[in-house]
Design an enzyme around this catalytic site. Structure first.
Site, PDB file in Angstrom:
ATOM      1  N   ASN A  45       3.355  93.641  95.683  1.00 58.59           N
ATOM      2  CA  ASN A  45       4.633  94.308  95.443  1.00 58.59           C
ATOM      3  C   ASN A  45       4.392  95.681  94.827  1.00 58.59           C
ATOM      4  O   ASN A  45       3.417  95.908  94.104  1.00 58.59           O
ATOM      5  CB  ASN A  45       5.572  93.450  94.586  1.00 58.59           C
ATOM      6  CG  ASN A  45       5.007  93.044  93.248  1.00 58.59           C
ATOM      7  OD1 ASN A  45       3.804  92.840  93.084  1.00 58.59           O
ATOM      8  ND2 ASN A  45       5.872  92.884  92.268  1.00 58.59           N
ATOM      9  N   GLU A  58       5.492  90.375 100.382  1.00 53.57           N
ATOM     10  CA  GLU A  58       5.647  89.792 101.711  1.00 53.57           C
ATOM     11  C   GLU A  58       5.940  90.866 102.749  1.00 53.57           C
ATOM     12  O   GLU A  58       5.346  90.902 103.828  1.00 53.57           O
ATOM     13  CB  GLU A  58       6.784  88.760 101.734  1.00 53.57           C
ATOM     14  CG  GLU A  58       6.591  87.629 100.753  1.00 53.57           C
ATOM     15  CD  GLU A  58       7.253  87.885  99.400  1.00 53.57           C
ATOM     16  OE1 GLU A  58       6.995  88.945  98.775  1.00 53.57           O
ATOM     17  OE2 GLU A  58       8.032  87.040  98.958  1.00 53.57           O
ATOM     18  N   CYS A  93      12.211  86.585  98.377  1.00 53.96           N
ATOM     19  CA  CYS A  93      13.609  86.975  98.183  1.00 53.96           C
ATOM     20  C   CYS A  93      14.338  86.924  99.526  1.00 53.96           C
ATOM     21  O   CYS A  93      13.736  86.740 100.589  1.00 53.96           O
ATOM     22  CB  CYS A  93      13.686  88.379  97.575  1.00 53.96           C
ATOM     23  SG  CYS A  93      13.295  89.715  98.732  1.00 53.96           S
ATOM     24  N   CYS A  96      13.108  89.488 102.176  1.00 51.41           N
ATOM     25  CA  CYS A  96      11.844  89.094 102.804  1.00 51.41           C
ATOM     26  C   CYS A  96      12.060  87.962 103.798  1.00 51.41           C
ATOM     27  O   CYS A  96      11.469  87.955 104.876  1.00 51.41           O
ATOM     28  CB  CYS A  96      10.830  88.678 101.740  1.00 51.41           C
ATOM     29  SG  CYS A  96      10.211  90.097 100.810  1.00 51.41           S
TER      30      CYS A  96
END
Length: 141
Positions: A45, A58, A93, A96
């Site tokens: 991230n 991701e 999330c 994603c």
């Protein structure tokens, strides 16, 4: 999916935590994305002071793979935790999950959530995104 491959994906995802850029939340996430051809793309991230431009691990892995011509995927492993300490699962999330719907068969694509190589659970995309909206919804039948 064989256990050795799952272990390798978990280890690669954990390695990605060191590249995480998280000066605001301190919540580091790593991912390892397996293509149908067997290649693995990784991601971490990357936060941004404006928040909205932040990119999840991701999506970083997916965008790297897609930018190199990949379009077919088998599985993704996701790990994460505050300051990189893996105490609980870090599920993708909603954004994603939506990116996964764009490229993956929700009944077949596997999402591995882990805190260690010997502590993980495997879900399908459909389990984590029931009634998801994807390209098939736009096809006229």
């Amino acid at each position: 999916m064989e256990k050795d491959l799952i272990t390798k994906m978990i280890e690669l995802a954990i390695e990605q935590l060191r590249f995480s850029y998280t000066p605001y939340s301190g919540f580091k996430v790593g991912a390892a994305l397996l293509t149908k051809s067997g290649k693995i793309y990784t991601g971490c991230n990357i936060e941004n002071a404006a928040y909205t431009p932040t990119n999840c691990a991701e999506r970083t892995a997916f965008f790297k793979a897609v930018s190199e011509g990949e379009r077919e995927f088998q599985a993704i492993c996701v790990v994460g935790g505050k300051d990189g300490v893996l105490t609980d699962y870090a599920a993708p999330c909603g954004v994603c999950r939506q990116v996964m719907m764009e490229f993956c068969d929700p009944q077949q694509f596997q999402i591995i959530l882990a805190t260690a190589a010997d502590h993980y659970d495997v879900y399908t995309l459909q389990e984590l995104l029931p009634q998801g909206f994807g390209p098939a919804n736009l096809n006229e039948n």
